[in-house]
Design an enzyme around this catalytic site. Structure first.
Site, PDB file in Angstrom:
ATOM      1  N   LYS B  99       0.868  -1.246   0.051  1.00 14.92           N
ATOM      2  CA  LYS B  99       0.049  -0.077  -0.004  1.00 14.92           C
ATOM      3  C   LYS B  99       0.789   1.315  -0.043  1.00 14.92           C
ATOM      4  O   LYS B  99       0.578   2.305  -0.631  1.00 14.92           O
ATOM      5  CB  LYS B  99      -0.857  -0.109   1.188  1.00 14.92           C
ATOM      6  N   GLU B 121      -9.785   5.789   3.054  1.00 17.88           N
ATOM      7  CA  GLU B 121     -10.524   4.838   3.601  1.00 17.88           C
ATOM      8  C   GLU B 121      -9.695   3.518   3.712  1.00 17.88           C
ATOM      9  O   GLU B 121      -8.450   3.419   3.236  1.00 17.88           O
ATOM     10  CB  GLU B 121     -11.656   4.556   2.556  1.00 17.88           C
ATOM     11  N   SER B 388       1.516  -9.521  -0.997  1.00 20.61           N
ATOM     12  CA  SER B 388       1.197  -8.173  -0.876  1.00 20.61           C
ATOM     13  C   SER B 388       1.376  -7.609   0.315  1.00 20.61           C
ATOM     14  O   SER B 388       1.471  -6.484   0.376  1.00 20.61           O
ATOM     15  CB  SER B 388      -0.139  -8.026  -1.483  1.00 20.61           C
TER      16      SER B 388
END
Lengths: 269, 406
Positions: B99, B121, B388
């Site tokens: 991220k 969010e 990830s």
């Protein structure tokens, strides 16, 4: 000429402002919507905006969000909204009706089917909050094939060029969102509304309605002095939900609020 | 509308209005249109701005810790007895997931645009943490919207965000998960549009977000391509990544889209099974609609109302998916599959015990599919799996699921 345009023309001829109440169809029950619609017309509304509930109402504040949730819990969907409009038309063939909602339920039904059914039951205009002009060509075509007015929003952040683009695709009236924010906001600034309306009027002959942040006779009058129409939503929904267990009381208080706004608007020169 | 059959490259989309075939576009409130336009201008320009690229590259190297390694999971591959499996170790990035590749980039854009406040969010909390982290570093105010249910599932990340100085606002509306957090962040943005930059964490939302987030995440695939060539020569035979909104997946896939020999698999959350209705797999079992600013595959009912999704992994618990994935599905360039909660949990344990790597539950979905895929291939072939994120945040969920009190 559409029923909406005729309505504005008649009002303008008698130097009156349009009062446009918004309620969510099916809130707080499916039974209350029809008597509410008639009651709002009796107490001075000129055009009715009927909210089609959606599970993810991104542009709405908490009051209309909850109204949508209640309406969905009551089993509301587009077909039932059409039925309500059709029932309303049994007694009232004149008052224009605008459906307001989000795109996905309409996508699901299909633009063509939606537009035909909406026109057949007596809807006059459609406002889709999350469909800007850029993406609206196909939808507007279907609306126009069925003599329905596409109503578009203009925001405080809309630049003059964009206002022109919006006004080119809109018909019936344009809806100016008076505040940066969601429905039910309370930070109305009439000076900035006045300034923006000047810009809008340079781009279009269409009547301009103003909504978001109008909750009582006083704010209605302030805005009505500048616009062709005043739109009120959250304030009505608050009354309806506060009287959830007493339908007659809800209707009578809604009538009182609309009537007070009507009187205030009629005091304008 | 461009037709994929006439495209010379799979890498030319979106068009200038943000369309990937019939998907994508801008379906947003009028109030946001000016901001989206301004953002698009800054984004279109940023990769040509030497100063910006220099700063981004520096931050990615020295703050995020890139390049992330490409690791051959030798023991696991041997046990499975099929293709060699390589893990792209995004779990080793600062903050523990992919991220931050995106939040670093968007925060620099926010700074460039003179915005003083960041909103985000979050589902699993990884994007919230990554946003709070870059906000702390740049001295920006940060508000993170998170579904009340996700706050329960991801307490550790909630506390991390608060430590970082962010305000975490619980979202009580709707299903109280990621989609509702996105709705609430949009409402905040509409209200505070002048000073606020909305860092969307995935490749969804109105244009330019899907393209912009992809471009910030594509470093994953660019590195993987180069690393694989150095370690093995040539190209891998297959890529596997989990898909919620799809940012880690598109980050890995994008630089390989024109390499037709490379098979591409996106793995959605089948939850309790695609037949159970309790899943989060719009590409496998959804229909096309419009939500959160773009047209894409969605999970909705016959009336077009968005339905509640289910996945054991909060980060995959989302009813929509990035429009580029929707397009890649339509044109057949990528294949989308789904694995269940139980399969993901098994994979979580496998990788932990066999390789000593605890994967995030999101990434465990990719790991689970790689297991199935590897055994259909031979040992001369290779799969690159995007790992990830790291699984520390999920330890309580896994323990609770297995009736263990930690």
């Amino acid at each position: 000429m559409s029923k909406i345009s005729n309505c504005f023309k008649a009002l303008q001829a008698s130097h009156k402002k349009a009062l446009i109440p918004f309620i969510t169809a099916g809130d707080t029950s499916t039974e209350i919507t029809l008597p509410l619609m008639h009651a709002m017309v009796e107490s001075g509304a000129n055009i009715l905006e009927l909210g089609v509930p959606f599970s993810d109402p991104m542009a709405d504040g908490p009051i209309i969000q909850k109204a949508s949730e209640r309406a969905l819990a009551n089993g509301m969907n587009l077909e039932k909204v059409f039925q309500m409009v059709s029932d309303f038309r049994q007694k009232d063939s004149q008052t224009p009706i605008v459906l307001m909602g989000y795109l996905n339920p309409i996508e699901k039904m299909g633009y063509k089917t939606f537009a035909k059914k909406a026109a057949d039951c007596g809807v006059d205009g459609v406002l889709t909050v999350d469909l800007p002009p850029e993406e609206s060509a196909g939808f507007c075509q279907e609306l126009s094939n069925n003599q329905l007015d596409p109503i578009f929003l203009i925001a405080p952040t809309s630049k003059p060029e964009r206002i022109k683009t919006i006004c080119e695709v809109a018909s019936g009236f344009v809806y100016y969102v008076s505040v940066k924010g969601v429905t039910g906001a309370s930070n109305l600034n009439t000076d900035s509304v006045a300034e923006k309306l000047t810009t809008i009027r340079q781009s279009t002959q269409l009547p301009v309605g103003v909504g978001f942040g109008i909750s009582d006779a006083k704010s209605a009058k302030q805005v009505g002095a500048l616009s062709d129409a005043v739109i009120v939503g959250s304030a009505l929904i608050k009354i309806i939900v506060e009287n959830e267990n007493n339908q007659n009381e809800a209707i009578s208080q809604v009538k009182m609020l609309i009537n007070s706004m009507r009187c205030a608007l009629d005091e304008l020169p | 509308m461009p037709d994929h059959k006439t495209l010379s490259s799979y890498m030319d989309l979106p068009d200038e209005k943000g369309h990937f075939g019939i998907h994508g576009g801008i379906f947003a409130s009028e109030t946001l249109m000016a901001s989206l336009e301004a953002l698009n201008e800054v984004y279109q320009d940023c990769f040509n701005d030497a100063e910006f690229v220099k700063e981004l590259d520096y931050d990615l190297a020295h703050y995020v810790g890139r390049p992330s390694p490409l690791y051959l999971a030798e023991r696991w591959s041997r046990e499975l007895g099929g293709a060699k499996i390589f893990l792209k170790r995004e779990d080793l990035n600062h903050t523990g997931a992919h991220k931050i590749n995106n939040t670093i980039g968007q925060a620099l854009l926010a700074k460039k645009m003179g915005k003083t406040r960041i909103i985000a969010e979050t589902g699993a909390g990884q994007h919230g943490v990554a946003s709070a982290t870059v906000a702390a570093r740049l001295g920006l105010e940060c508000v993170v919207y998170m579904g009340a249910e996700d706050i329960q599932r991801q307490k550790l990340n909630v506390y991390r965000m608060r430590l970082l100085g962010a305000e975490v606002r619980p979202v009580e509306s709707g299903s109280k998960t990621l989609k509702d957090a996105l709705n609430e962040a949009m409402r905040d943005w509409v209200t505070n549009v002048d000073d606020t930059f909305y860092i969307i964490g995935t490749v969804a939302g109105p244009h330019p977000y899907p393209a912009m987030v992809r471009d910030f995440q594509a470093i994953i695939g660019r590195e993987a391509k180069q690393q694989f060539a150095e370690m093995e020569a040539g190209l891998p035979d297959a890529l596997v990544a989990c898909v919620g909104g799809g940012s880690n997946a598109i980050g890995l896939f994008y630089p390989f889209l024109n390499d037709s020999s490379v098979k591409i698999y996106g793995v959605e959350a089948a939850g309790k099974g695609l037949d159970s209705g309790q899943h989060a797999a719009p590409l496998c079992a959804g229909t096309v609609g419009v939500l959160h600013g773009n047209r894409t595959y969605l999970m909705d009912d016959n009336d077009g109302q968005i339905i509640e999704t289910h996945s054991i992994s909060a980060g995959l618990d989302y009813p929509g998916v990035g429009p580029e994935h929707a397009w890649l599905k339509d044109c057949g360039r990528a294949e989308y599959v789904a694995v269940t909660d139980d399969e993901a949990l098994d994979a979580f344990h496998d990788l932990t015990r066999i390789e000593g790597i605890i994967p995030a539950l999101e990434s465990s979905h990719a790991v689970a599919y790689a297991k199935k895929l590897a055994v259909t291939m031979d040992s001369s072939q290779s799969i690159v799996v995007n790992l990830s994120g790291r699984g520390d945040k999920d330890i309580h969920t896994v323990a609770t699921h297995e009736g263990i009190e930690v």
